[in-house]
Structure formats: structure tokens, C-alpha cells
Design a protein around this motif. Structure first.
Motif, PDB file in Angstrom:
ATOM      1  N   UNK A   1    -125.060  70.567  51.750  1.00  0.00           N
ATOM      2  CA  UNK A   1    -124.153  69.554  52.292  1.00  0.00           C
ATOM      3  C   UNK A   1    -123.630  68.631  51.193  1.00  0.00           C
ATOM      4  N   UNK A   2    -124.307  68.596  50.050  1.00  0.00           N
ATOM      5  CA  UNK A   2    -123.863  67.757  48.945  1.00  0.00           C
ATOM      6  C   UNK A   2    -122.831  68.440  48.056  1.00  0.00           C
ATOM      7  N   UNK A   3    -122.631  69.733  48.245  1.00  0.00           N
ATOM      8  CA  UNK A   3    -121.690  70.458  47.389  1.00  0.00           C
ATOM      9  C   UNK A   3    -120.269  69.965  47.637  1.00  0.00           C
ATOM     10  N   UNK A   4    -119.636  69.520  46.587  1.00  0.00           N
ATOM     11  CA  UNK A   4    -118.270  68.998  46.648  1.00  0.00           C
ATOM     12  C   UNK A   4    -117.338  70.038  46.024  1.00  0.00           C
ATOM     13  N   UNK A   5    -116.715  70.851  46.862  1.00  0.00           N
ATOM     14  CA  UNK A   5    -115.877  71.946  46.374  1.00  0.00           C
ATOM     15  C   UNK A   5    -114.676  71.441  45.579  1.00  0.00           C
TER      16      UNK A   5
END
Length: 318
Positions: free
Chosen positions: A126-130
């Protein structure tokens, strides 16, 4: 600027420890005033900052300035890896602005967990910032390799995994599936220090199996390793034999040559003679294939120790 006698054969790792915030999307826009990056009309050499004796005044004045003409120039000829850490909200901006200077950028996002039924899962996605990932790698050779931590594992979790080839493959496969889903180039694996120097034979086998599966999936494996020694009389949690045993299947070793001292033994953070001793302990020969795989940790922060124990990190803005 630290210059090593063996620097021609070293690959350096830079840790971006610049701000004190947690790693969450909601916090990334909340930047402290002192951490705002500002442009200078001169480079660090013209400003007289490349010196053995920096002044406190210069650190306060210059820590947030950069020369914009060099933003995309990688002056260092080796490879670099930058961690964007949980306390490093400002690191997102640094990685995006200076991405061309790094071969690898490793955001600290992911954890592999094992539940009571022995099922492995990846947390932290959920922390992955594409959008940020795209900004960092677009038009550059920079590779995104998130750190994966074996979070909350008990000794029994490790032994249950290591004692079964099926469990080993299930664990590794859960990591690879996530790397493929988000199109990451590989991963930085942090596991070795968690076992406190125990189960080394099993760890070597596990990492070798991981390297084989990573390479089959066309992903790079970077392994975080502790220092092999602390001075002349204290051994570290890893040896040359351990590293030699994994070298064929690990692409890079991220060597933790920082935090030499601690609250109970106040002193320098990364004394240069010790850093050199750690390198030579793992790769004594100048043409050693291990040396070509070492990412040598350079701390960009200090430590402040208090009388009687305790203390914390000191940042440029302080």
C-alpha cells in the motif's frame, strides 16, 4: 570526502538519511522548512566544501544547497545504491531530483511475513507510489529495488522455512511475484542480522536458492550484510567464508559499514580504518570478485551520544 586506498575496485553505497518522518503517502507532502532543497550557482568545489576540515557554519549554511548543472551528472565511476528510509520523507525528493547519480534506489516499503499456517505474504504494498517510481526511473538507467525485510519472524519461523525446500520456494516465490507485479528490477533483502549470527549454513543455502530463482525470473538480488568485524578483537555476524559461499548467486552485497559505535561505547560513527578492515576481511585481494560486488556503506549522518547512554542521529539541519 572519504578516499579509500582501494577505491578503484569498490562500489559505494550512499544512504539518504536526511529527514525524520515516517514512510507514508499522506506525510510525503509535509516537508520541514529546513529540508527544502535550494539551488546554488556554484558547485561544492568552488564553494570550498571538499575539505578534511568542514566548519559547523558551512554545514548549517550549505547542507540543503545543490548545483543544478550537476543534478543529472554521475561523477562517481562506480555503482551507487540509495536507501529511501522510513525516517527519510525528504529522500523521495532527493531520489527524484538526483536519480541519475544512482544505479539502484531502494525504498523501504516491503515486508515478508509467515502466518501460523505457514503461508507467506508480502506486506507494505500500500506504500508503493507508482508515480514516484516512474519519476525516478524515467529516461534513466536507475533501477528500483525495494528493500524486503523479514518482519516479525521468530526463530521457529526461520527453522520451519529453512528445513523445507517447498517452504523455501514458497517464500521466495511470494517475493518474486510482487517484484513482477510492480515491475521492479530486483530487491534488497535484509535477513542476515536478524538471526544474530546463527543458522549461517541454512542462511547461505536459502540465499543461494533465492539467487537462483531471482535470476531465473530476471531479477537482481542485493543482500544486506553486517560488518565482518568490530576492531581487532570483536568478530561480526558474518565471515568471508559465508560471503564466498553466496557470491555466485548474489549480485551485490550491501555492507553496513556505519554505526561502529553505540550508546554504551561512544565514539566515531564510521572510522575509516575500520571500513577498510571490513573490506579487506571479505575481499583481501585487489582483483577479488567479491570486492567488485561490495556496496560499501557511507553514512551521511552523525550520532550524538548522551552521558550515561542514549542519544540519536544528527542531521545536517541540526
Amino acid at each position: 570526502m572519504a578516499v579509500f586506498p582501494v577505491q578503484q575496485c569498490l562500489i559505494l553505497l550512499f544512504c539518504l538519511c536526511v529527514a525524520e518522518t515516517t514512510l507514508s503517502k499522506s506525510d510525503r507532502g509535509k516537508k520541514k522548512k529546513e529540508n527544502k532543497i535550494q539551488v546554488s550557482d556554484k558547485n561544492v568545489i568552488d564553494r570550498g566544501l571538499v575539505t578534511k576540515n568542514p566548519t559547523v557554519k558551512d554545514i548549517f549554511k550549505q547542507h540543503a544547497l545543490y548545483y543544478d548543472r550537476d543534478a543529472e551528472v554521475a561523477n562517481f565511476q562506480g555503482e551507487t545504491l540509495a536507501y529511501v528510509t522510513p525516517w527519510n520523507n525528504h529522500g523521495y525528493d532527493v531520489a527524484k531530483l538526483f536519480g541519475s547519480k544512482f544505479k539502484y534506489v531502494s525504498p523501504v516499503w516491503l515486508q515478508v511475513k509467515r502466518n501460523q499456517r505457514g503461508i507467506y505474504s508480502i506486506h507494505g504494498t500500500h506504500d508503493i507510489d507508482k508515480g514516484w517510481v516512474a519519476d525516478v526511473v524515467k529516461g534513466r538507467q536507475t533501477q528500483m529495488v525495494p528493500r524486503v525485510l523479514f518482519d516479525g519472524w521468530t526463530y521457529e519461523d526461520f527453522t520451519a522455512t529453512f528445513n523445507s525446500e517447498d517452504n523455501i520456494e514458497d517464500c521466495i516465490d511470494s517475493i518474486i511475484k510482487t517484484l513482477k507485479t510492480y515491475k521492479f528490477s530486483g530487491a534488497v533483502i535484509e535477513i542476515w542480522s536478524q538471526l544474530g549470527g546463527n543458522l549461517r549454513k541454512e542462511l547461505v543455502h536459502f540465499i543461494n536458492h533465492m539467487g537462483e530463482m531471482f535470476h531465473e525470473a530476471k531479477k537482481e538480488l542485493i543482500l544486506v550484510i553486517p560488518p565482518p568485524l568490530y576492531g581487532k578483537t570483536v568478530d561480526g555476524l558474518i565471515s568471508k567464508a559465508d560471503v564466498d559461499g553466496m557470491a555466485d548467486n548474489v549480485d551485490r552485497f550491501s555492507l553496513m559499514t556505519y554505526d561502529f559505535s553505540n550508546p554504551n561505547r561512544a565514539g566515531p560513527n564510521s572510522p575509516l580504518p575500520w571500513v577498510k578492515e571490513c573490506i579487506l576481511a571479505l575481499a583481501p585481494e585487489q582483483d577479488s570478485p567479491i570486492r567488485r560486488k561490495l556496496l560499501v556503506g557511507l553514512n551521511l549522518y552523525g550520532l550524538h551520544f548522551k552521558t550515561g547512554g542514549g542519544g540519536g542521529h544528527i542531521l545536517g539541519s541540526q
